[in-house]
Design a protein around this motif. Structure first.
Motif, PDB file in Angstrom:
ATOM      1  N   UNK A  11       2.431  80.004  38.663  1.00  0.00           N
ATOM      2  CA  UNK A  11       2.511  79.782  37.222  1.00  0.00           C
ATOM      3  C   UNK A  11       1.616  78.648  36.769  1.00  0.00           C
ATOM      4  N   UNK A  14      -1.713  79.858  36.664  1.00  0.00           N
ATOM      5  CA  UNK A  14      -1.868  80.681  35.467  1.00  0.00           C
ATOM      6  C   UNK A  14      -2.145  79.820  34.240  1.00  0.00           C
ATOM      7  N   UNK A  15      -1.334  78.782  34.102  1.00  0.00           N
ATOM      8  CA  UNK A  15      -1.500  77.870  32.963  1.00  0.00           C
ATOM      9  C   UNK A  15      -2.878  77.234  32.965  1.00  0.00           C
ATOM     10  N   UNK A  17      -5.509  78.336  34.321  1.00  0.00           N
ATOM     11  CA  UNK A  17      -6.548  79.313  34.008  1.00  0.00           C
ATOM     12  C   UNK A  17      -6.665  79.510  32.502  1.00  0.00           C
ATOM     13  N   UNK A  18      -5.514  79.567  31.833  1.00  0.00           N
ATOM     14  CA  UNK A  18      -5.542  79.730  30.369  1.00  0.00           C
ATOM     15  C   UNK A  18      -6.307  78.580  29.738  1.00  0.00           C
ATOM     16  N   UNK A  22      -9.905  78.709  27.738  1.00  0.00           N
ATOM     17  CA  UNK A  22     -10.097  78.200  26.381  1.00  0.00           C
ATOM     18  C   UNK A  22     -11.217  77.167  26.358  1.00  0.00           C
ATOM     19  N   UNK A  23     -11.151  76.269  27.342  1.00  0.00           N
ATOM     20  CA  UNK A  23     -12.147  75.205  27.404  1.00  0.00           C
ATOM     21  C   UNK A  23     -13.556  75.759  27.586  1.00  0.00           C
ATOM     22  N   UNK A  25     -14.599  78.652  26.810  1.00  0.00           N
ATOM     23  CA  UNK A  25     -15.017  79.299  25.567  1.00  0.00           C
ATOM     24  C   UNK A  25     -15.600  78.280  24.608  1.00  0.00           C
TER      25      UNK A  25
END
Lengths: 397, 297
Positions: A11, A14-15, A17-18, A22-23, A25
């Protein structure tokens, strides 16, 4: 427990990676920005106006303009002030089609035509985030100078650069309707113009009474400011861009209109190629028709007796002629039942008239030109303000 | 998604603690079931596309105009809108980039701040619930009211108008996305599966263990629920805050300028850009959610 900790780590991954996504991007956006943005900023700039004037050196802004104190010397030339403020990127305007005269002035002194978006109050000028702020002689300039309620009390501590004196004046408040409406209701248009001009004449002869009438009809500002506005609007109605007195109210001065059209062609940047071509080919005949004003003294029975007029802004002495004509019964005498519709903010008076919500409208000639280029068929039937009311105001040391 | 998790038995236990109820019992997945699932997927994709194409055809052939009583001036034809986008691609991209930076930076800060608030509220439940109620009151303030205020408050931040109006716009997005995230994070951190907390206690787990091994994993699906609201929300907030910004840039500002100037075709080109941005970001979110939460939903 081992198993749960594994789940936890998954998890967390996962966090992470999110966040990373975003970063990255964002980084992609900002990283790509400098190179691409500087290229496109050069070409297309950030505002409506795309043409940055021939590479004006922003390093040059003369220190002489700022010899003493943070503002400008009372005797400083317009050129030195404009160059300094433009070099610092601190020239303000409201945008939304009100910016063309400012851009023409900036171009005249070989500066880039970009400007800051100015709010509808003068706080930006007051707190020095805008050094050279746009103001209407009859509204913002009075608020900046005067000390009545809502004023900024600067008095003689500010000076204004007049667009008429600089030769970049564009005509503002007019009366317009759609071509189709004028053709179908010629007597209504004539009667409306006759009564409105009678109202303007009365208002200019009795500005204080006119201010009171406007105030009574739901004013957006104080009665003192209304009185100031009436006295300033009188000057715009009775003096042309050259400073000569005008006796014929609402006269369509072709020379001034042509100057407005020429400047509009230069500074209205339309992204739509169809509209841009239409603007390029536009002549005075596409935007004005003087025959209704000329024949207004001999109007027959109005075809449509109940008409409305959309103002460009809130109820104020800028539109005193219509309020006076209504209050003094001039419209009724001409057999018209007139409803005045106040504007404000982002009201698009051209769209309101074109779509038939109202019959007449008050707008700036440049806005009418842009609207017709976009595909509307509007026609100006009277030019109420004979000179530009736009000034650039700056503080003096 | 259920099918996948059943194929990964080692994960099963960790998944069970945090997973939602439907997932607890996973039946064997027959091949026929899988095929039906794909067919379902196809139709859910097909119907919107067919509907969209139908609308486009009606629009281009002006049948839509007749139905709505609109003219081609206020509702320009798709062909013309696309031409404008093609003609002005670099400029539209530049404006879209400015809007995207505002939306994503605001979303990042807002979500992190919101999660932090959720954590604080979960750790101190007595204060937390009251605090979150106050925070959620922010949600009731219209963006139109917040944007000009923040614009004035950030005046002293920088002499550069681009920088300070960027900050003002990001703050608007931050404020709005923070609220959504904090409430969802709080729910995710506190609404545990029945008995799971008791189970942890029976293992003599410390509070930090309960927090990191039970509460945080439990909050992940809620985090995505919040993002589903705040990703499109952040784009909308960015568009509206651009209306009031001092520095003239962004898709929202261009929509306003062009509508006031009665350039509806150009305004529509920017409206389309705004839609595509929102859809693209939402699609990225769904893809991320699908791959990160497989077996969870």
């Amino acid at each position: 427990m081992k198993k749960t900790s594994k789940g936890k780590s998954i998890n967390l991954v996962a966090l992470a990676t999110v966040c990373a996504l975003t970063l990255s991007l964002l980084a992609g956006c900002t990283g790509g920005a400098p190179a691409a943005a500087s290229a496109s900023a050069e070409a297309s700039s950030e505002s409506v106006a795309a043409t940055a004037a021939p590479e004006a050196s922003s390093t040059e802004p003369s220190a002489s303009a700022e010899a003493a104190g943070m503002y400008y010397d009372a005797a400083a030339t317009v050129e030195s002030i404009v160059k300094d403020a433009a070099g610092k990127g601190m020239v303000g305007n409201w945008g939304l089609g009100n910016e063309y005269e400012i851009q023409a002035l900036l171009s005249k002194y070989v500066q880039p035509t970009t400007f800051l978006s100015q709010a509808f109050d003068m706080d930006g000028f007051d707190d020095d985030s805008i050094l050279l702020a746009s103001a209407m002689t009859y509204n913002e300039l009075g608020l900046v100078k005067n000390s009545y309620d809502g004023g900024y009390k600067y008095g003689d501590k500010v000076k204004a650069i007049d667009m008429n004196d600089e030769g970049v004046a564009m005509l503002e408040d007019n009366i317009f309707c759609t071509e189709a409406f004028a053709k179908a209701n010629p007597n209504t248009v004539k009667a409306f113009l006759a009564a409105s001009m009678k109202g303007w004449k009365y208002a200019c002869e009795n500005p204080e009474e006119a201010a009171q009438i406007v105030f009574k009809n739901g004013s957006s500002v104080s009665s003192e400011h209304q009185a100031y506005m009436a006295s300033e609007v009188k000057k715009l109605v009775e003096t042309d861009t050259k400073g000569a007195t005008v006796t014929e109210y609402g006269k369509l001065d072709d020379a001034a209109l042509q100057q407005t059209l020429d400047l509009a062609k230069k500074y209205i940047m339309l992204k739509d190629s169809v509209a841009a071509d239409k603007l390029k080919a536009m002549t005075l005949d596409d935007i004005r028709d003087a025959s209704y004003l000329a024949g207004s003294s001999s109007a027959g029975t109005p075809e449509k007796s109940s008409v409305s007029i959309q103002l460009k802004w809130l109820p104020q002495a800028q539109f005193m002629g219509y309020y006076v004509a209504l209050d003094k019964g001039f419209y009724k005498e001409s057999g018209l039942d007139v409803k005045i519709v106040p504007g404000g903010g982002d009201i698009s008076e051209t769209t309101a008239v074109y779509s038939g919500q109202v019959d007449f409208g008050v707008t700036w000639v440049s806005n009418l030109i842009a609207a017709n280029a976009g595909g509307m068929t509007l026609t100006e039937v009277a030019q109420v303000f004979q000179r530009s009311g736009l000034v650039l105001v700056h503080k003096v040391n | 998604m259920n099918l996948r998790s059943s194929m990964n038995p080692p994960e099963e236990i960790s998944v069970r603690i945090a997973a939602t109820q439907q997932d607890v019992s996973n039946p064997e997945a027959p091949a026929a079931d899988r095929r039906r699932f794909d067919a379902e997927n196809l139709t859910t994709l097909l119907y919107p596309i067919v509907f969209g194409v139908l609308i486009l055809i009606l629009w281009q052939t002006q049948v839509l105009h007749r139905i709505l009583g609109a003219d081609t001036f206020t509702l320009p034809l798709p062909g013309r809108i696309l031409t404008i986008i093609a003609d002005n691609a670099p400029e539209i991209l530049m404006n879209a980039r400015a809007t995207a930076i505002v939306a994503l930076t605001g979303l990042l800060f807002g979500s992190m701040l919101g999660y932090l608030l959720g954590v604080i509220a979960a750790v101190f439940p007595k204060w937390g619930i009251g605090g979150l109620t106050v925070v959620s009151a922010f949600n009731a303030i219209p963006i139109i009211a917040v944007a000009p205020i923040l614009n004035n408050l950030t005046k002293d931040f920088s002499r550069d108008a681009d920088t300070r109006s960027m900050l003002a716009k990001i703050l608007v997005v931050t404020l709005m996305t923070m609220v959504v995230m904090s409430i969802n994070a709080y729910r995710g951190l506190t609404e545990l599966k029945p008995y799971s907390e008791d189970l942890m206690k029976s293992y003599a787990a410390r509070r930090t263990d309960v927090f990191f091994k039970l509460r945080v994993p439990n909050s992940v699906p809620f985090l995505f629920t919040a993002l589903r609201v705040s990703v499109p929300g952040s784009v909308i907030c960015a568009l509206v805050s651009e209306y009031f910004a001092e520095y003239i840039v962004g898709v929202g500002r261009q929509i306003r300028e062009n509508i006031v100037l009665a350039q509806y075709a150009t305004a529509w080109a920017y409206i389309l850009t705004a839609c595509l941005m929102g859809i693209l970001l939402y699609a990225i979110l769904l893809a991320a959610e699908g791959s990160l939460l497989k077996g969870r939903r």
